[in-house]
Structures are given as structure tokens and as C-alpha cells.
Motif scaffolding. Structure first.
Motif, mmCIF file in Angstrom:
data_model
loop_
_atom_site.group_PDB
_atom_site.id
_atom_site.type_symbol
_atom_site.label_atom_id
_atom_site.label_comp_id
_atom_site.label_asym_id
_atom_site.label_seq_id
_atom_site.Cartn_x
_atom_site.Cartn_y
_atom_site.Cartn_z
ATOM 1 N N LEU A 59 -34.103 79.316 79.115
ATOM 2 C CA LEU A 59 -34.136 80.808 78.358
ATOM 3 C C LEU A 59 -35.474 81.735 78.549
ATOM 4 N N ASN A 60 -35.867 82.362 78.493
ATOM 5 C CA ASN A 60 -37.301 83.810 78.411
ATOM 6 C C ASN A 60 -36.873 84.737 76.865
ATOM 7 N N ASP A 61 -37.644 83.897 76.334
ATOM 8 C CA ASP A 61 -38.049 84.217 74.657
ATOM 9 C C ASP A 61 -38.724 85.604 74.679
ATOM 10 N N THR A 62 -39.506 86.629 75.523
ATOM 11 C CA THR A 62 -39.839 86.819 75.270
ATOM 12 C C THR A 62 -38.868 88.260 74.357
ATOM 13 N N ARG A 63 -39.652 88.918 73.643
ATOM 14 C CA ARG A 63 -39.696 90.217 73.293
ATOM 15 C C ARG A 63 -39.547 92.291 73.234
ATOM 16 N N VAL A 64 -38.369 92.783 73.319
ATOM 17 C CA VAL A 64 -39.211 93.605 73.801
ATOM 18 C C VAL A 64 -39.583 94.818 73.013
ATOM 19 N N LEU A 65 -40.420 94.935 73.530
ATOM 20 C CA LEU A 65 -41.470 96.503 72.175
ATOM 21 C C LEU A 65 -40.535 97.864 72.751
ATOM 22 N N PRO A 66 -40.613 98.302 71.387
ATOM 23 C CA PRO A 66 -40.716 99.946 71.372
ATOM 24 C C PRO A 66 -41.075 101.506 71.937
ATOM 25 N N ALA A 67 -41.053 100.432 73.373
ATOM 26 C CA ALA A 67 -42.880 100.679 74.139
ATOM 27 C C ALA A 67 -42.361 101.838 74.792
ATOM 28 N N ARG A 68 -41.491 102.739 74.983
ATOM 29 C CA ARG A 68 -41.888 104.413 75.045
ATOM 30 C C ARG A 68 -41.847 105.343 74.162
ATOM 31 N N LEU A 69 -43.233 105.631 73.905
ATOM 32 C CA LEU A 69 -43.324 107.014 73.348
ATOM 33 C C LEU A 69 -43.618 108.462 73.705
ATOM 34 N N ARG A 115 -50.270 109.831 63.288
ATOM 35 C CA ARG A 115 -49.852 108.475 63.207
ATOM 36 C C ARG A 115 -50.606 107.532 64.250
ATOM 37 N N LEU A 116 -50.708 107.987 65.184
ATOM 38 C CA LEU A 116 -51.415 107.416 66.150
ATOM 39 C C LEU A 116 -51.643 107.908 67.454
ATOM 40 N N THR A 117 -52.870 107.895 68.166
ATOM 41 C CA THR A 117 -53.547 108.451 68.721
ATOM 42 C C THR A 117 -54.182 107.758 69.504
ATOM 43 N N ALA A 118 -54.610 107.521 71.154
ATOM 44 C CA ALA A 118 -54.688 107.038 71.888
ATOM 45 C C ALA A 118 -56.009 108.412 73.148
ATOM 46 N N ILE A 119 -56.998 107.963 73.302
ATOM 47 C CA ILE A 119 -57.633 108.152 74.843
ATOM 48 C C ILE A 119 -57.926 107.777 76.121
ATOM 49 N N TYR A 135 -55.412 103.403 65.144
ATOM 50 C CA TYR A 135 -54.059 103.734 64.198
ATOM 51 C C TYR A 135 -54.774 103.245 62.630
ATOM 52 N N GLU A 136 -53.569 103.620 61.763
ATOM 53 C CA GLU A 136 -54.225 102.369 60.538
ATOM 54 C C GLU A 136 -52.985 101.870 60.051
ATOM 55 N N GLY A 137 -53.320 100.524 59.621
ATOM 56 C CA GLY A 137 -52.743 99.505 59.497
ATOM 57 C C GLY A 137 -52.673 98.216 60.780
ATOM 58 N N ILE A 138 -51.353 98.050 60.904
ATOM 59 C CA ILE A 138 -50.546 97.208 62.289
ATOM 60 C C ILE A 138 -50.032 97.908 62.901
ATOM 61 N N PHE A 139 -50.288 97.339 64.446
ATOM 62 C CA PHE A 139 -50.123 98.321 65.514
ATOM 63 C C PHE A 139 -48.753 97.697 65.918
ATOM 64 N N LEU A 143 -45.751 100.437 65.751
ATOM 65 C CA LEU A 143 -45.427 101.066 67.339
ATOM 66 C C LEU A 143 -43.363 100.795 66.881
ATOM 67 N N ASP A 144 -42.892 100.295 65.977
ATOM 68 C CA ASP A 144 -41.932 99.608 65.919
ATOM 69 C C ASP A 144 -41.311 101.442 65.228
ATOM 70 N N SER A 145 -41.995 101.892 64.231
ATOM 71 C CA SER A 145 -41.565 103.090 63.534
ATOM 72 C C SER A 145 -41.501 104.634 64.464
ATOM 73 N N LEU A 146 -41.782 104.368 65.174
ATOM 74 C CA LEU A 146 -42.636 105.261 66.855
ATOM 75 C C LEU A 146 -41.922 105.309 67.934
#
Length: 342
Positions: A59-69, A115-119, A135-139, A143-146
Motif C-alpha cells: 500500500l502507498n502511505d502518501t498523504r494528500v496535501l490540501p494543495a488547491r489554493l 496569511r500566505l503570500t507567494a512570488i 508565511y509565519e509559523g508552520i507551512f 496550508l491546512d487552514s487555507l
């Protein structure tokens, strides 16, 4: 080999838009790869009837990021959608962006009221963009909140419970999509397999851009697979070698586990602790070195996934099975039903 050989008519209503209430409630089609014979089982739990003591499920134990922003350009306020695909270095990620033409090198995008910016630091392969995040804190907490779960474009419904797009054994964060064959398993089913003497082993392959890219060439051999990160631990390698030497069958759960094992077997001639990037493309004519069977979902026409399945079970067998699946109204793709190939 023409990709049209892997085409079939798939009614749109058969693409499952939402997960079933119970993970094990999916139907199961069993395909004998030698004879092409098909068996229809009412629920996925029937998998217990087809595995034996000494077999091993991988089994593949990868975890999906809430990766759509969803963000806005800082200069103009224009709306921007970002899909994280691969962490390149530090806080720099390879991404897909819509609309891409609005984001050029130097563009700043803001998410969650800053809360999160990107260039944007430039273009990446296949028309993507490289984004450097601030960002400030833990990426991952930000990401989990946004972020939202990056459901495939074929799924139009919103996912009410984001855990339903994670396997119950997901551990290693980093995927842009779920290894969906694993979504059928519950903790109770894993315990029942253990009680029967069936081993379970875990590998990691972080699903990336290839999942979202259609085959855009006429000939299969011309398709270029995107590289994805994989790793296998020493413990998993040792277990798989023991299973093989004791006559057990190695059955992968999903195309991602299959590609990982075949990459390692190709590169090392055996199972061993390994990590790296793989762009292995498996299609008919490929000689399998690592696996005896596979559990997989029903895939879309002309996809690299149906080509991999056809390499294992034979194109004619698979295309016939898919005709039956359409006729019997099986559910397709990520939240759909399952197929066992032995």
C-alpha cells in the motif's frame, strides 16, 4: 502503439462524483489475467476470499496535501487558483496556475488576506510556475487552514469530508492526489487481512503532475511521464523478499505502488531500501519483475493508468472487462469501484 487502442465509451454519469458512505461498500470486479474470466463481487470486502496466507498487499502511505489554493494578485486583485505539485527546495514549489497567463516572473499572489503570500520565480515544466512562499509559523499548518483537497477535474461535486480523499493509512505528506485504490480499505478490513495471515507492506510515492496530464500524443511510445518521488524502507524490502522466497504473492494496491516496486526491481534486481524519482511508463509489452497481482480502480479512456493495467492483464482482457463494467454500471475513477487482477 496507438492510444486509440485504449479508448472506450464511458457515460459521464458513471464517473463517481462522491464517495460511498462506507469505504468497503464499493463493488469489486475480479479479472483473471490468464483467462480473462470475470467475477462480480457485491462489496470490496470480498477481497478476503481471493488472498491467501503468506500473500502481501503493498500500500502507498502518501498523504494528500490540501494543495488547491485560491488567492489574488497583490497588484490588481485578479483571482488566481494555484495547485501545489512538488516541493522543489525549501519553500519553493512547482505549481499549476489558472489562469497561468496572469502570473509571470515577479508576480506576487496573496492567500487568506495575506496569511500566505507567494512570488513567481519563473516557469517550470509543462507550463507550470515556480512559486516561493512566505508565511509565519508552520507551512503545512497554514496550508491546512487555507487549502482545499485537489480533486480531479472530472469530479464536479464539493467534498464534504476531506478525510474521504485520504486513505486510512496515509502518513507521509506530499501528494497532489490520492492513491485511490487504497480508499476502499478500513482499519477493520486491514485487521481481517492480518488475521488471515496476509502481510501488509507500505511504500511511498507522492502523486504528482502525471495524474492531471492527459496523453496528448497519438502514439503511446511518445508520451513523456512526469517524475514522482518514491521511497521504500529496509523493513518493507526485507518483507517483500521474504514473501517472494516463501512462495507468497505480491499484490500491489494501486498503480502508484506498482510503479514504485517495478522501478526498484528494474534498478536493483531485487527489493531493497531505496528512494528517488521515477518516470517509469508501463504499457503493453512491459515485462513485470516485481508483482503478481494488483488492486486498482476503473480508469478513464486513453489514460496512462488503463495502459498500465493492460500491460498486466492484456489489452483485450482489460478492454472487455471495461465494456462489462460500463454495462454493469460500475462506478469509475477516484471514488469509484475496484478491480482485482490476479
Amino acid at each position: 502503439m496507438k492510444i486509440d487502442l485504449f479508448d472506450f465509451h464511458l457515460p459521464e454519469e458513471l464517473i463517481a462524483q462522491t464517495p460511498l458512505e462506507q469505504r468497503e461498500a464499493s463493488r469489486l470486479m475480479v479479472l483473471n489475467k490468464q483467462t480473462g474470466n470475470l467475477t462480480h463481487e457485491p462489496t470490496f470486502r470480498s477481497i478476503l476470499d481471493y488472498v491467501k496466507e503468506g500473500d502481501c498487499l503493498v500500500l502507498n502511505d502518501t498523504r494528500v496535501l490540501p494543495a488547491r489554493l485560491f488567492g489574488v494578485k497583490s497588484e490588481t486583485g485578479a483571482k488566481i487558483e494555484v495547485l501545489l505539485l512538488k516541493q522543489l527546495e525549501g519553500d519553493t514549489w512547482e505549481t499549476l496556475i489558472k489562469p497561468a497567463k496572469r502570473v509571470k516572473e515577479g508576480t506576487v499572489v496573496s492567500f487568506g488576506d495575506g496569511r500566505l503570500t507567494a512570488i513567481c520565480t519563473g516557469e517550470s515544466e509543462h507550463g507550470g510556475r515556480k512559486l516561493d512562499f512566505r508565511y509565519e509559523g508552520i507551512f503545512y499548518e497554514v496550508l491546512d487552514s487555507l487549502g482545499e483537497m485537489p480533486l480531479p477535474p472530472y469530479i464536479k461535486e464539493q467534498l464534504e469530508d476531506r478525510d474521504r480523499y485520504q486513505t486510512v493509512f496515509a502518513r507521509e505528506t506530499g501528494s497532489a492526489a490520492a492513491p485511490t485504490a487504497g480508499l476502499h480499505f478500513t482499519e477493520e478490513l486491514l485487521d481481517a487481512l492480518k488475521d488471515k495471515g496476509v502481510h501488509t507492506a507500505f511504500i511511498t510515492l507522492h502523486v504528482g503532475l502525471g495524474t492531471f496530464r492527459p496523453v496528448s500524443v497519438d502514439s503511446v511510445e511518445e508520451h513523456d511521464m512526469h517524475a514522482e518521488f518514491y521511497q521504500m524502507s529496509e523493513g518493507t524490502a526485507r518483507l517483500l523478499n521474504d514473501v517472494r522466497s516463501n512462495g507468497g504473492r505480491i499484490i500491489t494496491v494501486g498503480t502508484t505502488s506498482t510503479r514504485t516496486l517495478e522501478t526498484i526491481a528494474r534498478d536493483h534486481g531485487e527489493f531493497k531500501e531505496a528512494s528517488g524519482w521515477t518516470n517509469i511508463f508501463i504499457y503493453p509489452g512491459y515485462k513485470f519483475a516485481a508483482i503478481d497481482g494488483m488492486i486498482t480502480n476503473f480508469h478513464l479512456p486513453k489514460s496512462t493508468l488503463i495502459m498500465l493495467v493492460s500491460a498486466l492483464a492484456g489489452r483485450e482482457n482489460v478492454m472487455h472487462a471495461y465494456e462489462e463494467a460500463v454495462k454493469e454500471r460500475y462506478r469509475f475513477f477516484s471514488f469509484g469501484d475496484a478491480m482485482l487482477i490476479l
